[in-house]
Design a protein around this motif. Structure first.
Motif, mmCIF file in Angstrom:
data_model
loop_
_atom_site.group_PDB
_atom_site.id
_atom_site.type_symbol
_atom_site.label_atom_id
_atom_site.label_comp_id
_atom_site.label_asym_id
_atom_site.label_seq_id
_atom_site.Cartn_x
_atom_site.Cartn_y
_atom_site.Cartn_z
ATOM 1 N N ILE A 62 0.838 -1.209 0.000
ATOM 2 C CA ILE A 62 0.000 0.000 0.000
ATOM 3 C C ILE A 62 0.866 1.249 0.000
ATOM 4 O O ILE A 62 0.639 2.193 -0.760
ATOM 5 C CB ILE A 62 -0.941 -0.010 1.220
ATOM 6 N N ASN A 63 1.877 1.267 0.832
ATOM 7 C CA ASN A 63 2.747 2.440 0.915
ATOM 8 C C ASN A 63 3.596 2.612 -0.336
ATOM 9 O O ASN A 63 4.005 3.731 -0.672
ATOM 10 C CB ASN A 63 3.635 2.353 2.157
ATOM 11 N N ILE A 68 -2.561 5.847 1.573
ATOM 12 C CA ILE A 68 -3.996 6.076 1.414
ATOM 13 C C ILE A 68 -4.306 7.520 1.774
ATOM 14 O O ILE A 68 -3.831 8.038 2.786
ATOM 15 C CB ILE A 68 -4.813 5.135 2.324
ATOM 16 N N VAL A 73 0.571 4.396 5.691
ATOM 17 C CA VAL A 73 -0.099 3.485 6.621
ATOM 18 C C VAL A 73 0.942 2.958 7.603
ATOM 19 O O VAL A 73 2.000 2.476 7.196
ATOM 20 C CB VAL A 73 -0.767 2.315 5.874
ATOM 21 N N ALA A 322 -7.924 -0.699 4.126
ATOM 22 C CA ALA A 322 -7.333 0.410 3.362
ATOM 23 C C ALA A 322 -8.298 0.909 2.294
ATOM 24 O O ALA A 322 -8.459 2.124 2.099
ATOM 25 C CB ALA A 322 -6.020 -0.047 2.725
ATOM 26 N N LEU A 323 -8.955 -0.006 1.598
ATOM 27 C CA LEU A 323 -9.898 0.386 0.548
ATOM 28 C C LEU A 323 -11.134 1.066 1.143
ATOM 29 O O LEU A 323 -11.678 2.004 0.545
ATOM 30 C CB LEU A 323 -10.301 -0.837 -0.272
ATOM 31 N N ALA A 326 -10.168 4.571 1.896
ATOM 32 C CA ALA A 326 -10.089 5.351 0.657
ATOM 33 C C ALA A 326 -11.477 5.725 0.160
ATOM 34 O O ALA A 326 -11.703 6.855 -0.284
ATOM 35 C CB ALA A 326 -9.342 4.546 -0.407
ATOM 36 N N ASP A 329 -12.985 8.351 2.498
ATOM 37 C CA ASP A 329 -12.219 9.602 2.522
ATOM 38 C C ASP A 329 -12.034 10.097 3.956
ATOM 39 O O ASP A 329 -11.912 11.293 4.196
ATOM 40 C CB ASP A 329 -12.890 10.682 1.663
ATOM 41 N N ILE A 356 -3.948 -2.889 -6.113
ATOM 42 C CA ILE A 356 -4.310 -1.820 -5.197
ATOM 43 C C ILE A 356 -4.329 -0.473 -5.897
ATOM 44 O O ILE A 356 -5.201 0.358 -5.649
ATOM 45 C CB ILE A 356 -3.349 -1.795 -3.976
ATOM 46 N N LEU A 360 -7.638 1.915 -6.042
ATOM 47 C CA LEU A 360 -7.651 3.289 -5.536
ATOM 48 C C LEU A 360 -8.036 4.271 -6.626
ATOM 49 O O LEU A 360 -8.769 5.248 -6.388
ATOM 50 C CB LEU A 360 -6.280 3.639 -4.960
#
Length: 615
Positions: A62-63, A68, A73, A322-323, A326, A329, A356, A360
């Motif tokens: 993710i990073n 995000i 994260v 994480a999703l 996102a 928000d 991912i 996003l």
């Protein structure tokens, strides 16, 4: 697109803790903090590193995409010590010290119960790995989800495996905890429904290391196989003691024994011959699916070994969180809760492992997505459970754990966990009940239950109820206090009566409301009645659970001390940590407590008539 390498910091401050941070990560409030409760010490320590590795891999990916919402994260992990009370304390720390909005873990059902009490209270999303069926009906206000599968499904898959091996009669040895009891109950019911017979069910205390009594009981009737519903070191000790006793028909293992190190040790201790061909069922088996092949390879490249049990579930837990952040928000627990189903369930464009960035991008464009994970579809139902599962039927070949085939299970009936074991009484626990309840079960085929309703009081009644507390009774005469109490009591009774009416009508229509034995509590949202123990009548439990107003169904009048969950639930540890005027920890010494019971009590009942207490 940012690339960053994650650095793991080991912090020793009286307890074991981990902080997973990108080397260039933004600090403090700029990072999105996700808590982790994993066992690195204690009886479940074998699984801690697996969970850490999988969540670390997800955060790393993710990073690598820039995080995000433009923020890195940060994964903050605490060691539960395989202890429910420690898990509770670490959850409090993650919430109060680090301000997390979501916690991944803990592993066991015994730890999940007390931890959920503090996460739900603080509106923090919890994604445990426990398969205990009781988690399904937690009073969690929608804050508890699972990427792992309920044990009820595992029991069904294991029963099918027993039948496929030609077993007609099996015995069970199971750890006496929420997870194992759930699996054993489901296995027994499913196997009997398939035409098989269960000769015995032997439970063992989680603290024991001597299994001779359970081995003797399980082998007494010469079953075709003895299924072991257990974990890690318990399984190792069980099998070595069984072989020493000349009992080698153990088979049908669960997910807790699916890791190579265990079988390497056992092969050295008892030899490969008695282990060859033994089988088990495991959760998280869908890491063998084609779409998860890249996950397996990446995990192996990163850590030098293939992902094991719970790795895929842990990875998916981080990804759906994480999703959800996102899509929402924002990072609050409520926002995560309200968006998890939206990113994990159909409809929406399907995204999966290593997508991912695409996911996003779609969310930024206002498009809906449907994340299909490496552990399975990760579609959540109304209870926060996954709707289906694919299990791995694994076997031992030459001391190696290998995949034999995949078994899909779905549409499992969710029995009320507090009562499911009573429907078939697989552990003969009715014999432990008070004599009057045993007689009732034998004579009428029913058991007394308490049906608690989801009926929060309106604000005006709550405010009226708090009026005396806020004024601390200043200037109130005794008559005024009595008048206030009577008014509040009548307001509550009227409100609860309206809510209870729907359930009373349902029970009356189905013949389970007896005016002589059933009644509705006047000052609490609870009904007391008798329900059948015959498995053919289990539909009543399911139909009751489908009534929106019904929260939980308990066996009425039978209570067992469960200090491992009760103590943290009432937040005793936080009180004990406080100091008195002399600087000593508070322990309640010399504190006198009075209990005033203003509800409905029938003093003619045996427990009161025979009691020496002053009621």
């Amino acid at each position: 697109m940012f690339k960053c390498k994650l650095k793991v910091l080991l912090i020793l401050c009286g307890v074991l803790g981990f902080s997973l941070n990108p080397t260039v990560a933004l600090q403090g409030s700029d990072s999105i903090k996700i808590g982790g409760l994993f066992p690195f010490t204690g009886r479940l320590a074998d699984y801690g590193l697996i969970l850490k590795n999988a969540t670390e891999l997800a955060v790393e990916q993710i990073n690598a995409q820039g995080g995000i919402l433009g923020r890195w994260v940060e994964l903050i992990i605490e060691d539960t010590g395989s202890d429910p009370s420690v898990a509770y304390d670490r959850a409090v720390k993650l919430i109060e010290v680090y301000g997390v909005s979501v916690i991944i873990g803990p592993l066991s059902g015994g730890a999940t119960m007390p931890v959920s009490s503090v996460t739900v209270l603080n509106q923090v999303v919890l994604i445990p790995f426990s398969s205990s069926p009781i988690i399904t009906i937690l009073d969690d206000n929608g804050f508890v989800f699972r990427t792992s599968t309920s044990a009820a499904m595992l029991g069904v898959a294991l029963a099918q495996a027993a039948l496929s091996k030609g077993y007609e009669r099996i015995a069970l040895i199971a750890r006496d905890d929420a997870y194992a009891v759930g699996v054993a109950n489901s296995l027994r019911t499913s196997f009997e429904n398939l035409g098989g017979a269960v000769t015995s069910v032997s439970l063992y205390d989680p603290g024991t290391s001597d299994f001779s009594a359970q081995i003797a009981a399980a082998s007494a009737d010469n079953p075709d196989a003895i299924s072991l519903v257990t974990w890690g070191i318990d399984g190792e000790q069980l099998i070595t003691q069984m072989v020493a006793a000349g009992v080698t028909n153990f088979d049908l293992f669960t997910d807790g024994l699916r890791y190579q190190d265990l079988w390497d040790q056992l092969c050295g201790q008892v030899g490969p011959g008695v282990l060859e061909g033994k089988v088990g069922m495991a959760f998280g088996s869908t890491i063998t699916w084609a779409r998860a092949e890249r996950f397996v390879n990446d995990y192996r490249d990163r850590y030098g070994e293939a992902p094991s049990i719970f790795a895929a579930n842990a990875y998916d837990a981080i990804m759906v969180v994480a999703l959800a952040i996102a899509r929402a928000d924002e990072v609050s627990g409520t926002a995560i809760r309200d968006n998890l189903c939206a990113v994990a369930n159909p409809p929406g464009e399907v995204v999966t492992y290593a997508e991912i960035s695409q996911a996003l991008s779609l969310l930024v464009q206002g498009e809906e997505i449907n994340y299909e994970g490496v552990s399975g579809l990760v579609d959540f139902d109304e209870w926060g459970d996954t709707t289906s599962a694919v299990f791995e039927l694994w076997r031992i070949e030459g001391c190696e754990v290998v995949t034999q085939e995949l078994v899909e299970v779905s549409e499992v009936v969710k029995l009320v966990p507090e009562l499911s074991y009573l429907l078939e009484d697989p552990y003969n626990r009715i014999a432990e009940f008070p004599e009057e309840i045993q007689r009732q079960v034998q004579d009428s085929g029913t058991i007394p239950v308490a049906i608690w309703l989801n009926a929060p009081l309106p604000d005006e009644i709550v405010n009226r109820s708090n009026e005396f507390k806020e004024s601390v009774g200043e200037g109130w005469s005794l008559d005024e206090v009595r008048e206030w109490r009577q008014e509040v009591f009548e307001d509550k009774s009227a409100w609860y009566a309206d809510v209870e009416e729907e359930v009373v009508q349902f029970l009356n229509t189905n013949g389970f409301w007896d005016e002589d034995r059933s009644y509705a509590c006047l000052a609490a949202p609870v009904l007391y009645t008798d329900l059948p123990v015959d498995p053919s009548e289990r539909r009543i439990f399911e139909e009751l659970r489908r009534l929106n107003v019904v929260d939980t169904i308990y066996l009425a009048g039978v209570f067992e001390p469960k200090l491992d969950s009760a103590v943290p639930t009432i937040e005793a540890p936080s009180v004990w940590s406080r100091k008195d005027s002399s600087g000593n920890n508070l322990r309640g010494t010399n504190v006198r407590i009075a209990i005033v019971e203003s509800g409905r009590i029938d003093f003619t009942l045996a427990p009161f008539a025979s009691s020496k207490r002053n009621h």
